[in-house]
Scaffold this motif. Sequence first.
Motif, PDB file in Angstrom:
ATOM      1  N   SER A 169       5.536  -6.858  -0.242  1.00  0.00           N
ATOM      2  CA  SER A 169       7.076  -6.812   0.181  1.00  0.00           C
ATOM      3  C   SER A 169       7.393  -5.994   1.236  1.00  0.00           C
ATOM      4  O   SER A 169       8.169  -6.462   2.067  1.00  0.00           O
ATOM      5  CB  SER A 169       8.069  -6.618  -1.144  1.00  0.00           C
ATOM      6  N   THR A 170       6.979  -4.752   1.156  1.00  0.00           N
ATOM      7  CA  THR A 170       7.281  -3.777   2.195  1.00  0.00           C
ATOM      8  C   THR A 170       6.972  -4.436   3.581  1.00  0.00           C
ATOM      9  O   THR A 170       7.769  -3.874   4.585  1.00  0.00           O
ATOM     10  CB  THR A 170       6.727  -2.286   1.984  1.00  0.00           C
ATOM     11  N   SER A 171       6.004  -5.020   3.765  1.00  0.00           N
ATOM     12  CA  SER A 171       5.646  -5.586   5.208  1.00  0.00           C
ATOM     13  C   SER A 171       6.421  -6.880   5.744  1.00  0.00           C
ATOM     14  O   SER A 171       6.519  -7.285   6.825  1.00  0.00           O
ATOM     15  CB  SER A 171       3.990  -5.729   5.324  1.00  0.00           C
TER      16      SER A 171
ATOM     17  N   GLY B  25      11.180  -4.774  -0.528  1.00  0.00           N
ATOM     18  CA  GLY B  25      10.573  -3.541  -1.099  1.00  0.00           C
ATOM     19  C   GLY B  25      11.037  -3.472  -2.547  1.00  0.00           C
ATOM     20  O   GLY B  25      11.968  -4.030  -3.010  1.00  0.00           O
TER      21      GLY B  25
ATOM     22  N   CYS C 124      14.759  -2.388  -2.748  1.00  0.00           N
ATOM     23  CA  CYS C 124      15.765  -3.116  -1.440  1.00  0.00           C
ATOM     24  C   CYS C 124      16.782  -3.446  -2.221  1.00  0.00           C
ATOM     25  O   CYS C 124      17.079  -4.130  -3.395  1.00  0.00           O
ATOM     26  CB  CYS C 124      14.830  -4.277  -0.995  1.00  0.00           C
TER      27      CYS C 124
ATOM     28  N   ARG D  56      11.629   5.330  -4.498  1.00  0.00           N
ATOM     29  CA  ARG D  56      11.330   4.158  -3.697  1.00  0.00           C
ATOM     30  C   ARG D  56      10.224   4.531  -2.985  1.00  0.00           C
ATOM     31  O   ARG D  56       9.215   3.879  -2.738  1.00  0.00           O
ATOM     32  CB  ARG D  56      12.582   4.125  -2.868  1.00  0.00           C
ATOM     33  N   LYS D  57      10.139   5.798  -2.358  1.00  0.00           N
ATOM     34  CA  LYS D  57       8.818   6.318  -1.768  1.00  0.00           C
ATOM     35  C   LYS D  57       7.442   6.440  -2.530  1.00  0.00           C
ATOM     36  O   LYS D  57       6.678   5.780  -2.130  1.00  0.00           O
ATOM     37  CB  LYS D  57       9.046   7.583  -1.285  1.00  0.00           C
TER      38      LYS D  57
ATOM     39  N   GLU E 192       6.644   2.711  -3.037  1.00  0.00           N
ATOM     40  CA  GLU E 192       5.989   2.079  -1.799  1.00  0.00           C
ATOM     41  C   GLU E 192       4.698   2.462  -1.450  1.00  0.00           C
ATOM     42  O   GLU E 192       3.849   1.801  -0.990  1.00  0.00           O
ATOM     43  CB  GLU E 192       6.861   2.243  -0.371  1.00  0.00           C
ATOM     44  N   LYS E 193       4.204   3.848  -1.918  1.00  0.00           N
ATOM     45  CA  LYS E 193       3.105   4.135  -1.725  1.00  0.00           C
ATOM     46  C   LYS E 193       1.995   3.513  -2.333  1.00  0.00           C
ATOM     47  O   LYS E 193       0.887   3.462  -2.269  1.00  0.00           O
ATOM     48  CB  LYS E 193       3.188   5.570  -2.249  1.00  0.00           C
TER      49      LYS E 193
ATOM     50  N   ILE F 254       1.989   0.199  -2.828  1.00  0.00           N
ATOM     51  CA  ILE F 254       1.666  -1.075  -2.158  1.00  0.00           C
ATOM     52  C   ILE F 254       0.525  -1.012  -1.295  1.00  0.00           C
ATOM     53  O   ILE F 254       0.797  -0.293  -0.069  1.00  0.00           O
ATOM     54  CB  ILE F 254       3.081  -1.739  -1.674  1.00  0.00           C
TER      55      ILE F 254
ATOM     56  N   ASN G 199      -0.484  -5.729   2.621  1.00  0.00           N
ATOM     57  CA  ASN G 199       0.443  -5.973   3.584  1.00  0.00           C
ATOM     58  C   ASN G 199       0.164  -7.177   4.593  1.00  0.00           C
ATOM     59  O   ASN G 199      -1.065  -7.694   4.573  1.00  0.00           O
ATOM     60  CB  ASN G 199       0.617  -4.721   4.505  1.00  0.00           C
TER      61      ASN G 199
END
Length: 361
Positions: free
Chosen positions: A156-158, A162, A165, A215-216, A219-220, A222, A225
């Motif tokens: 999702s982050t790419s 995310g 989000c 969040r951070k 995200e790490k 994931i 991408n």
Amino acid sequence: MILSNKQKGYTMKFITIDKNNWTKGIDKSRKTYQLFGPVKDENGCLIKKLDQDVHPDMGYYESVMSAKSVLFPQTEKILFASLDESLEDHHIMKRAENDYSPRAVLGIRPYDAKAIALVKLNFDTKEFQDPYWCDAYDVTVFVGLGINKPGPFDFSTSVGTGPFCEENLDILLADLDDKYLAKILTPKGDAFAIACGFDTMADEKESQVLFDILRKEAEKNIASNVEINKLKDKTILELHEAPFWDDMAFSCINCGTCTYVCPTCWCFDIQDEARQKQAFRFRNWDTCMSPLFTRHATGHNPRSTKVQRVRQRFMHKLKYFLDKYDQGIMCVGCGRCVKSCPVNIDIREVCNMMNAYEKQD
Ligand code: SF4
Ligand code: SF4
């Protein structure tokens, strides 16, 4: 009263919800809202309407299907007519009386809420508003649940979303083991929290810091991408005629699973049925992966081959949509299609191939 998401000037706030009070609170909201949320059964976790005695499984990991059916049911009665010729209005089609009372979707994943924003670009345009979808959207409160530990298929982050989000959410919950930290993002979210009796205010600065940390951290996790940065610069013809489509489509069995599980796929078919003295028009999910989807009444089919259909699905998501709306690709990176495809066709590989493709002269 349910307030529109579009209302401006709202200052978001944070509250905490003790998990011991969660069930009591959401039950209180049932006086005003129908509730939807994750429920596990033998087929995995689905987002379903919650009967009075059913509560959402907020500890769920991922759902097989997204929440798109809350606004766009798999089968929906849209029109009806009486066939009783003794009535003055016989054979006149009228809008079906569906239920548009307030509803809340609990525990929706942030990428699925973002997917609804992408679907909105199609169902709620300047020129045309789909009345069924729009009416359902207007009465729905989206209560998101951040993803502390994203799964291996999540990319999702790419693609501009995310695990935390906030887009298209009214409330975003962060699971802090014994409680939820809730970020109330809109007046609709505020009205829902009030209906639940959730009103324990939390410090704004500290809460935002906590959300940022979660969040951070999420995200790490994931690792997956896609590259989408060059898609916009390529021409449709160039990608359409690329040599990789035959190989890519070879193993597809046209089962349609990828489109049904996708939160951003919106294809549908219309069917009429008559029962005794009543006629109904239904709208049903359909799939561009089926040869029947494009077969004309004459028998001609502009997408009669498998490779044409597979190419259409990816071109629509990764090129036509991007060019038409300029809002990124029509994919939120949930990974459901990757996980569900019985022959391992992977949109991440397709996307990367399209993005990297350079026509050879
Ligand atoms: S899920 Fe896989 S096999 Fe089924 S239609 Fe989609 S790409 Fe083809
Ligand atoms: S295309 Fe696949 S990964 Fe993208 S939103 Fe749809 S199901 Fe999820």
